[in-house]
Design a protein around this motif. Structure first.
Motif, mmCIF file in Angstrom:
data_model
loop_
_atom_site.group_PDB
_atom_site.id
_atom_site.type_symbol
_atom_site.label_atom_id
_atom_site.label_comp_id
_atom_site.label_asym_id
_atom_site.label_seq_id
_atom_site.Cartn_x
_atom_site.Cartn_y
_atom_site.Cartn_z
ATOM 1 N N ARG A 94 0.844 -1.188 0.000
ATOM 2 C CA ARG A 94 0.000 0.000 0.000
ATOM 3 C C ARG A 94 0.885 1.246 0.000
ATOM 4 O O ARG A 94 2.004 1.230 0.513
ATOM 5 N N THR A 95 0.369 2.310 -0.559
ATOM 6 C CA THR A 95 1.069 3.595 -0.558
ATOM 7 C C THR A 95 0.219 4.591 0.214
ATOM 8 O O THR A 95 -0.804 5.079 -0.283
ATOM 9 N N ARG A 109 3.063 0.489 -6.184
ATOM 10 C CA ARG A 109 3.248 -0.894 -5.748
ATOM 11 C C ARG A 109 1.932 -1.585 -5.411
ATOM 12 O O ARG A 109 1.934 -2.669 -4.844
ATOM 13 N N LEU A 110 0.813 -0.970 -5.743
ATOM 14 C CA LEU A 110 -0.485 -1.525 -5.374
ATOM 15 C C LEU A 110 -1.010 -2.518 -6.409
ATOM 16 O O LEU A 110 -1.880 -3.336 -6.114
ATOM 17 N N THR A 111 -0.501 -2.458 -7.637
ATOM 18 C CA THR A 111 -0.914 -3.384 -8.692
ATOM 19 C C THR A 111 0.331 -3.973 -9.345
ATOM 20 O O THR A 111 1.425 -3.385 -9.277
ATOM 21 N N MET A 112 0.141 -5.107 -10.013
ATOM 22 C CA MET A 112 1.269 -5.751 -10.683
ATOM 23 C C MET A 112 0.747 -6.761 -11.700
ATOM 24 O O MET A 112 -0.191 -7.492 -11.416
ATOM 25 N N PRO A 113 1.363 -6.818 -12.888
ATOM 26 C CA PRO A 113 1.012 -7.887 -13.835
ATOM 27 C C PRO A 113 1.764 -9.169 -13.497
ATOM 28 O O PRO A 113 2.844 -9.146 -12.891
ATOM 29 N N TYR A 114 1.192 -10.276 -13.904
ATOM 30 C CA TYR A 114 1.844 -11.570 -13.736
ATOM 31 C C TYR A 114 1.229 -12.539 -14.731
ATOM 32 O O TYR A 114 0.164 -12.294 -15.290
ATOM 33 N N TYR A 115 1.903 -13.651 -14.948
ATOM 34 C CA TYR A 115 1.290 -14.745 -15.699
ATOM 35 C C TYR A 115 1.879 -16.055 -15.221
ATOM 36 O O TYR A 115 2.905 -16.083 -14.509
ATOM 37 N N CYS A 116 1.234 -17.147 -15.588
ATOM 38 C CA CYS A 116 1.650 -18.473 -15.135
ATOM 39 C C CYS A 116 1.966 -19.365 -16.335
ATOM 40 O O CYS A 116 1.287 -19.293 -17.365
ATOM 41 N N ILE A 117 2.980 -20.178 -16.191
ATOM 42 C CA ILE A 117 3.311 -21.209 -17.163
ATOM 43 C C ILE A 117 2.931 -22.546 -16.533
ATOM 44 O O ILE A 117 3.476 -22.925 -15.489
ATOM 45 N N LYS A 139 -3.631 -5.262 -4.617
ATOM 46 C CA LYS A 139 -3.563 -5.549 -3.179
ATOM 47 C C LYS A 139 -4.873 -5.108 -2.546
ATOM 48 O O LYS A 139 -4.996 -3.993 -2.012
ATOM 49 N N ALA A 140 -5.845 -5.977 -2.617
ATOM 50 C CA ALA A 140 -7.187 -5.698 -2.111
ATOM 51 C C ALA A 140 -7.850 -7.026 -1.793
ATOM 52 O O ALA A 140 -7.383 -8.096 -2.196
ATOM 53 N N GLY A 141 -8.955 -6.950 -1.078
ATOM 54 C CA GLY A 141 -9.697 -8.152 -0.734
ATOM 55 C C GLY A 141 -11.123 -7.812 -0.353
ATOM 56 O O GLY A 141 -11.432 -6.675 0.018
ATOM 57 N N ILE A 142 -11.990 -8.800 -0.471
ATOM 58 C CA ILE A 142 -13.378 -8.644 -0.063
ATOM 59 C C ILE A 142 -13.711 -9.760 0.920
ATOM 60 O O ILE A 142 -12.961 -10.725 1.069
ATOM 61 N N SER A 143 -14.843 -9.625 1.591
ATOM 62 C CA SER A 143 -15.210 -10.597 2.619
ATOM 63 C C SER A 143 -15.436 -11.971 2.003
ATOM 64 O O SER A 143 -15.753 -12.105 0.819
ATOM 65 N N PHE A 277 -8.074 12.807 13.844
ATOM 66 C CA PHE A 277 -8.229 12.167 12.542
ATOM 67 C C PHE A 277 -7.340 10.928 12.479
ATOM 68 O O PHE A 277 -6.144 10.987 12.790
ATOM 69 N N LEU A 278 -7.947 9.821 12.067
ATOM 70 C CA LEU A 278 -7.201 8.596 11.785
ATOM 71 C C LEU A 278 -7.244 8.330 10.290
ATOM 72 O O LEU A 278 -8.320 8.341 9.684
ATOM 73 N N VAL A 279 -6.106 8.084 9.692
ATOM 74 C CA VAL A 279 -6.010 7.680 8.288
ATOM 75 C C VAL A 279 -5.578 6.222 8.276
ATOM 76 O O VAL A 279 -4.534 5.877 8.847
ATOM 77 N N PHE A 280 -6.372 5.357 7.652
ATOM 78 C CA PHE A 280 -6.084 3.925 7.722
ATOM 79 C C PHE A 280 -6.288 3.263 6.359
ATOM 80 O O PHE A 280 -7.102 3.702 5.539
ATOM 81 N N GLY A 281 -5.531 2.197 6.139
ATOM 82 C CA GLY A 281 -5.645 1.441 4.907
ATOM 83 C C GLY A 281 -6.907 0.605 4.891
ATOM 84 O O GLY A 281 -7.163 -0.166 5.816
ATOM 85 N N ASN A 282 -7.702 0.743 3.829
ATOM 86 C CA ASN A 282 -8.951 -0.010 3.749
ATOM 87 C C ASN A 282 -8.746 -1.331 3.013
ATOM 88 O O ASN A 282 -7.647 -1.651 2.554
ATOM 89 N N SER A 283 -9.804 -2.093 2.874
ATOM 90 C CA SER A 283 -9.706 -3.429 2.287
ATOM 91 C C SER A 283 -9.468 -3.404 0.785
ATOM 92 O O SER A 283 -9.077 -4.425 0.213
ATOM 93 N N LEU A 284 -9.694 -2.268 0.135
ATOM 94 C CA LEU A 284 -9.586 -2.195 -1.322
ATOM 95 C C LEU A 284 -8.279 -1.576 -1.780
ATOM 96 O O LEU A 284 -8.106 -1.310 -2.968
ATOM 97 N N GLY A 285 -7.353 -1.322 -0.847
ATOM 98 C CA GLY A 285 -6.050 -0.800 -1.217
ATOM 99 C C GLY A 285 -5.894 0.691 -1.039
ATOM 100 O O GLY A 285 -4.779 1.213 -1.134
ATOM 101 N N GLY A 286 -6.998 1.415 -0.792
ATOM 102 C CA GLY A 286 -6.923 2.845 -0.574
ATOM 103 C C GLY A 286 -6.768 3.180 0.900
ATOM 104 O O GLY A 286 -6.590 2.311 1.756
ATOM 105 N N PHE A 287 -6.850 4.475 1.219
ATOM 106 C CA PHE A 287 -6.774 4.952 2.598
ATOM 107 C C PHE A 287 -7.959 5.860 2.876
ATOM 108 O O PHE A 287 -8.250 6.785 2.102
#
Length: 676
Positions: A94-95, A109-117, A139-143, A277-287
């Motif tokens: 996260r940034t 650094r929040l996203t990245m390409p990849y592939y699999c062989i 870098k995110a997630g859902i319930s 004020f609190l600034v915190f990282g959320n589940s979707l990669g933002g703050f």
């Protein structure tokens, strides 16, 4: 302000904080009946550096196949499964926004390409290999409750269509005049913008309003997350001469077309004695920012390391036998939230699940560690809702000082120079003709030596040392481009005038529309995905054909084949009754001329000595219906009473001595009779 929406096609991405499962289909059990020597491999490839078009191996995972399971009278071989999220997620970061940030920044650094062989070996010999298309991970997630439904469709079916920012915060949201607010936005769509602007519309206490642009950023990259400051100070609304009551904010592209949702912020009209004020990282990669208005207190929990020593024979009263070797203090914060709504209480779960929390102080954002082991949910009949939160400061205290804030200290002059370059690509994977410095190295300007201890950093817009892309002849042509795709869609037009029958639409993806830095298969896969996105009922309704008699349709039938079409493909199976199997009957072994159930508009081979047949079915249960068989627009046969879902197919051509010939266009017309 006129609101023009940008036309955007949203692209998929994977969630790094949820399972990412890769499956390799089982090796053919007929060819490899002895399964003990089979090994399955998944090689995960990642970029060599930021924006790189070349990839390197991250890890090669090995697995044995899953044990077969019984399926009717046979066995079902499922192959091997790999979970790769634990390998990819640690590579993402996260940034967090900077203190008093007022310009758009890049979360590189929040996203990245990849592939699999994927590969299979039998006793050490490779018998299968496949390179999957390039995918992107965020870098995110859902319930867990929602993941089963959305999975890889979260960004295309939820975030994209609603043009959402990466936040679950309330909209509208009540804020303070000096509250820092940030919105994170993912550019997972095509066409990708080349520039983004922050647009606001402010409303004042005298019922007037105005609009403006607070910031813009050039050289926008696809599949990148951008941090957009949207607090009143960042937008310059604190300098307005009139009292501000609310404002809305959104993003537009270089053509002033809106690419995001609109978020509304309303100014808190109540007096607040205590504000934190609190600034915190959320589940979707933002703050996100949380304003706490209840009473709080800070404490210092001390830990002393004490040792004993010999006092000496003098026994002086000023000489201590116990010596303090070290003192470490952990600052604690206990603060009440203030009164909350039921939705606000539920939103506290986002804070408690966060891995990054900061307290906004007078000169910096101070890291905190949540100390609550339990969050009490809403209690029945609870009207005034409030909770007390406990935190520990992330850094230990070992000394005391109280210095004023200063603007800058004199330092040895430094600069940033290129360390790695890459060709820029657009949202379709094609090179843009621009070369971008992707990685920077810090060095001293006086002797040009590298600054020791400073890591390499990504070259992103809005940061110190940023170098803009330049035109380059080597970046004009993509190494791989897709071939032409021109195929008929699977949907029939439903908007034809009365008395006309809707046909399918031909969907064309021109050659060279998509590119890849990795492989030809990746470029072709992007084009295939684009074709699949256009293969919708809406596209067929807009571009499909209309004909007066459905049995008189036109079609370019390949030599040696006939064409099959139905007015209700969900009610028909069509199949060849001998080997080689062909058609869309369920349970057929995959192979040439074998199609999924309910498919329509099929070019099928005229084979001998077998017979083409059809079965009438209905997904709602038993009953009967009627079928008319047309060949080249001529009614060849009528079946007035056929039971649904019964065994034994009806002959397609071999009725009344009529045989199928190359180029025939068959049309099956279904009429429902009754359910029994």
């Amino acid at each position: 302000m006129i609101d023009y929406l940008a036309t955007q096609t949203y692209l998929p991405a994977r969630l790094s904080m949820n399972p990412i499962v890769v499956n390799i289909e089982a090796a053919d059990p007929d060819l490899y009946p002895l399964r003990g020597d089979l090994r399955y491999f998944c090689t995960v490839m990642i970029p060599e550096f930021y924006l790189a078009g070349t990839f390197k191996q991250l890890v090669r995972l090995e697995a044995a196949e899953q044990p077969p399971v019984s399926a009717g009278s046979g066995l079902l071989y499922q192959g091997a499964f790999f979970e790769i999220q634990n390998q990819l997620d640690p590579l993402l970061e996260r940034t967090a926004p900077e203190f008093n940030q007022a310009r758009i920044s890049v979360a590189d650094r929040l996203t990245m390409p990849y592939y699999c062989i994927l590969s299979i070996e039998n006793d050490g010999e490779e018998i299968f290999s496949e390179t999957q298309p390039v995918q992107y991970i965020v870098k995110a997630g859902i319930s867990e409750v929602d993941y089963a439904q959305f999975k890889e469709q979260f960004f295309t079916e939820f975030i994209g269509p609603q043009r959402r920012f990466l936040t679950w915060a309330a909209n509208p949201k009540i804020i303070q005049a000096d509250q820092p607010e940030f919105l994170y936005f993912l550019t997972n769509f095509t066409p990708s913008p080349t520039r983004i602007r922050t647009v606001f519309q402010a409303y004042y206490s005298d019922l007037t309003s105005d609009e403006g642009v607070s910031d813009e950023l050039e050289n926008v990259f696809p599949y990148t997350v951008y941090c957009v400051p949207v607090g009143p100070k960042a937008l310059g609304l604190d300098l307005k001469p009139k009292p501000l009551t609310s404002y809305r904010v959104w993003l537009v592209n270089e053509n002033d077309e809106r690419i995001s949702e609109k978020r509304e912020f309303r100014m808190d009209q109540q007096y607040r004695r205590n504000i934190r004020f609190l600034v915190f990282g959320n589940s979707l990669g933002g703050f996100d920012t949380l304003c706490l208005t209840g009473q709080g207190q800070e404490g210092l929990k001390l830990n002393r390391s004490i040792s004993d020593r010999y006092a000496g024979w003098e026994f002086l009263p000023s000489y201590s036998e116990r010596v303090i070797n070290a003192v470490t203090g952990i600052r604690e914060l206990s603060v009440a939230t203030g009164w909350l709504s039921a939705e606000g209480l539920r939103y506290l779960e986002e804070l408690q699940l966060s891995k990054e929390v900061y307290l906004v102080a007078d000169r910096a954002m101070i890291p905190l560690v949540p100390g609550d082991e339990k969050l009490v949910p809403k209690i029945d009949d609870e009207e005034l809702i409030g909770r007390t939160l406990v935190f520990e400061f992330g850094n230990a205290s070992r000394n005391y000082s109280q210095l004023p804030a200063i603007s800058a200290l004199s330092q040895r002059p430094t600069g940033w120079r290129p360390k790695a370059t890459a060709c820029l690509v657009d949202g379709d994977g094609k090179r843009t003709g621009l070369m971008q410095v992707s990685v920077l190295e810090k060095y001293y300007l006086d002797d040009h030596k590298k600054v020791v201890g400073v890591p390499l950093k990504a070259n992103v817009p809005g940061t110190e040392g940023y170098l803009s892309p330049v035109e380059s002849a080597s970046c004009l042509a993509s190494p791989f481009e897709n071939g032409l795709i021109e195929q008929v869609g699977t949907y029939l037009r439903q908007t034809c005038p009365a008395g006309q029958f809707g046909g399918p639409a031909t969907i064309t993806i021109p050659a060279g529309a998509y590119g890849s830095e990795v492989s030809q298969a990746d470029a072709d896969a992007k084009a295939a995905d684009a074709w699949a996105r256009l293969n919708t009922q809406a596209y067929a309704d807009a571009n499909g054909s209309c004909i007066s008699g459905p049995e008189n349709y036109t079609w370019a039938v390949p030599v040696g084949c006939f064409h099959y079409r139905s007015n209700s493909p969900v009610n028909f199976y069509i199949y060849y009754d001998q080997d080689p199997k062909a058609g869309n009957l369920w349970g057929m072994t995959p192979g040439p001329n074998v199609y999924p159930m309910n498919t329509n508009d099929l070019d099928l081979p005229l084979q001998t000595p077998g017979i083409w047949k059809f079965l009438l079915k209905h997904p709602l249960g038993g009953g009967y219906g009627a079928v008319n068989v047309y060949v080249n627009g001529v009614l060849r046969n009528t079946y007035p009473l056929i039971p649904y879902n019964a065994s034994g197919g009806k002959k397609l051509f071999f009725t009344d001595g009529l045989d199928g010939v190359s180029g025939d266009k068959v049309y099956l017309e279904f009429t429902h009779g009754a359910f029994v």
